[in-house]
Write a protein that holds these residues in place. Structure first.
Motif, PDB file in Angstrom:
ATOM      1  N   SER A   1       0.734  -1.247  -0.438  1.00  0.00           N
ATOM      2  CA  SER A   1       0.074  -0.037   0.093  1.00  0.00           C
ATOM      3  C   SER A   1       0.867   1.411   0.014  1.00  0.00           C
ATOM      4  CB  SER A   1      -0.626  -0.329   1.289  1.00  0.00           C
ATOM      5  OG  SER A   1      -1.326  -1.069   1.930  1.00  0.00           O
TER       6      SER A   1
ATOM      7  N   SER B   1      -3.344   2.398   1.681  1.00  0.00           N
ATOM      8  CA  SER B   1      -4.209   2.512   0.356  1.00  0.00           C
ATOM      9  C   SER B   1      -4.628   0.846   0.318  1.00  0.00           C
ATOM     10  CB  SER B   1      -3.844   3.543  -0.253  1.00  0.00           C
ATOM     11  OG  SER B   1      -2.286   2.178  -1.104  1.00  0.00           O
ATOM     12  N   SER B   2      -5.715   0.534  -0.560  1.00  0.00           N
ATOM     13  CA  SER B   2      -5.752  -0.882  -0.505  1.00  0.00           C
ATOM     14  C   SER B   2      -4.774  -1.606  -1.139  1.00  0.00           C
ATOM     15  CB  SER B   2      -6.630  -0.699  -1.836  1.00  0.00           C
ATOM     16  OG  SER B   2      -6.927   0.294  -2.879  1.00  0.00           O
ATOM     17  N   ASP B   3      -3.853  -2.332  -0.892  1.00  0.00           N
ATOM     18  CA  ASP B   3      -2.365  -3.104  -1.238  1.00  0.00           C
ATOM     19  C   ASP B   3      -3.115  -3.395  -3.087  1.00  0.00           C
ATOM     20  OD1 ASP B   3      -2.046  -5.664   0.622  1.00  0.00           O
ATOM     21  OD2 ASP B   3      -3.489  -5.252  -0.334  1.00  0.00           O
TER      22      ASP B   3
END
Lengths: 186, 252
Positions: free
Chosen positions: A111, A130-132
């Motif tokens: 992320s 964040s979304s990975d």
């Protein structure tokens, strides 16, 4: 009222809406995606970061840091570190980074990190991941070129090699035709 | 008298039922009191733990696209926030989901792939999870109950497995209209073909039945016109018309 309106808009495709309280402070969601279909060595990949604020207050002093591309990657354009002064509620910001992998194989891309202040009266910054992306399988350069390069020289050589197969029968045909045309003239 | 006789068994039955009901009520009455007491004892602890769980992790969802289309990837962004006052660390594990019939929670229509995120969060931290799923092509055009769940773990002294229902609502799944124009064109063509076949069939049925007069074959009369053959081929042959074998026999 405005929030309700926005939720009603978003919920217009949905039936009963779950009563999820929008956070009073700012809350940032960051999605990290790439639209690049072919992940290959030395081929540019574009990562798009979309930051949405679903809270009811503005997020202040937003700092974005992306550390995944420090090793084995080179950044072609975009900033791995950037910041925004504030992100208003119910608004979104987009950031793009174009990177180029310099090593082939499976690489784990995790992320990016955001640090922001959730409201004007809080001094502490919140750390948000964040979304990975997950594992990116980078194919080696020669394999990529074998499949996707234009192969111009190969085509040229092929055309040159086809010339005898066309020229030789044509010459024979010409010889036969010449006999009959000469007879007509006579 | 007759009436009484008829009513007697019913009356007895009624009385018995009422008595039983009263008994029942009394028992229930007692039981409820006991149950209540039991609840009260544990209530503080249970509610306390539930409160703690619920307040420590806050989960919100966001749909970047407002509509779900069958056959295309839909995404939901799940944001989890661990409160600053939380005592434990949380490991966020798996998000899975599915479609079920809107009225019947237990009848699953489609299961989505579960995705494992390994995200470890401490107090005051947040993370976003992107959960993509694809509604099957055949699911287009009606509404389903969408359920998406998040399974995570708390790092307390017996580790607690927790489960949150992130999305639990009825959604309308739109049809995939990418090929609609081509499909409509082919349907139209099929109908046009059937119409043409039908037209020609009925047209031949209702057309004039008089058969065409068959042309009378006469055959070639007279010699053929040989003027087109060059003279060089028209020499009369000097060879005899009989075979050498037969000529030899005659001589012999």
């Amino acid at each position: 009222m405005k929030l309700f309106g926005i939720f009603a808009l978003i919920g217009s495709a949905f039936g009963q809406e779950d009563a999820q309280q929008a956070p009073v402070e700012a809350r940032l969601l960051i999605s990290k995606k790439t639209d690049t279909k072919i992940l290959a060595e030395n081929v540019d990949m574009t990562f798009t970061y979309k930051i949405y604020n679903i809270g009811q207050s503005a997020a202040l002093d937003v700092e974005f840091t992306e550390e995944n591309f420090a090793n084995d990657w080179s950044i072609v354009s975009g900033d791995a570190k950037t910041s925004w002064k504030s992100i208003e509620p119910d608004s979104s910001v987009t950031h793009e980074i174009v990177v180029k992998p310099s090593k082939a194989g499976a690489q784990n891309i995790t992320s990016a990190v955001l640090n922001y202040r959730p409201s004007s009266d809080s001094e502490e910054t919140v750390r948000s991941f964040s979304s990975d992306y997950g594992v990116a399988n980078i194919i080696p350069e020669n394999e990529f070129l074998r499949n996707h390069a234009s192969h111009g020289i190969d085509w040229l050589i092929f055309l040159v090699l086809t010339i005898p197969s066309i020229l030789f029968p044509y010459m024979l045909y010409n010889k036969s035709v010449a006999r009959f045309t000469k007879a007509k003239k006579n | 008298m007759k009436l009484l006789r008829r009513m007697l068994p019913i009356a007895i039955l009624g009385l018995a039922l009422v008595a039983k009901a009263e008994e029942f009520d009394e028992e229930i009455g007692d039981d409820t009191v006991q149950v209540n007491e039991v609840l009260d004892e544990d209530e503080g602890e249970d509610m306390g733990i539930v409160d703690e769980e619920e307040s420590e992790v806050q989960i919100n969802t966001y749909w970047p696209e407002a509509t779900i289309t069958a056959g295309k990837v839909s995404e939901v962004l799940v944001s989890v926030k661990v409160a600053s006052s939380a005592m434990n660390r949380y490991q966020f594990g798996i998000i899975e989901g599915g479609f079920h019939f809107p009225q019947d929670q237990s009848y699953k229509v489609q299961n989505f792939s579960s995705i494992k995120y390994n995200r470890d969060l401490g107090s005051g931290q947040e993370a976003t999870f992107l959960y993509p799923f694809v509604a099957a092509e055949l699911a287009g055009g009606r509404s389903y109950g969408l359920q998406i769940n998040l399974a995570y773990e708390a790092d307390s002294s017996p580790p607690r497995q927790l489960f949150a229902s992130v999305v639990n609502q009825t959604v309308e799944v739109n049809e995939n209209l990418d090929n609609a124009a081509a499909e409509q064109f082919f349907i139209f063509m099929t109908f046009a073909a059937f119409a043409a076949i039908g037209f020609f069939f009925f047209a031949s049925k209702f057309s004039s039945k008089k058969p065409k007069a068959a042309p009378v074959e006469v055959g070639t009369g007279g010699a053929a016109d040989a003027s087109w053959i060059p003279e060089i081929h028209m020499k009369k042959s000097d060879t005899p018309k009989t075979s050498p074998q037969s000529r030899r026999r005659k001589v012999d």
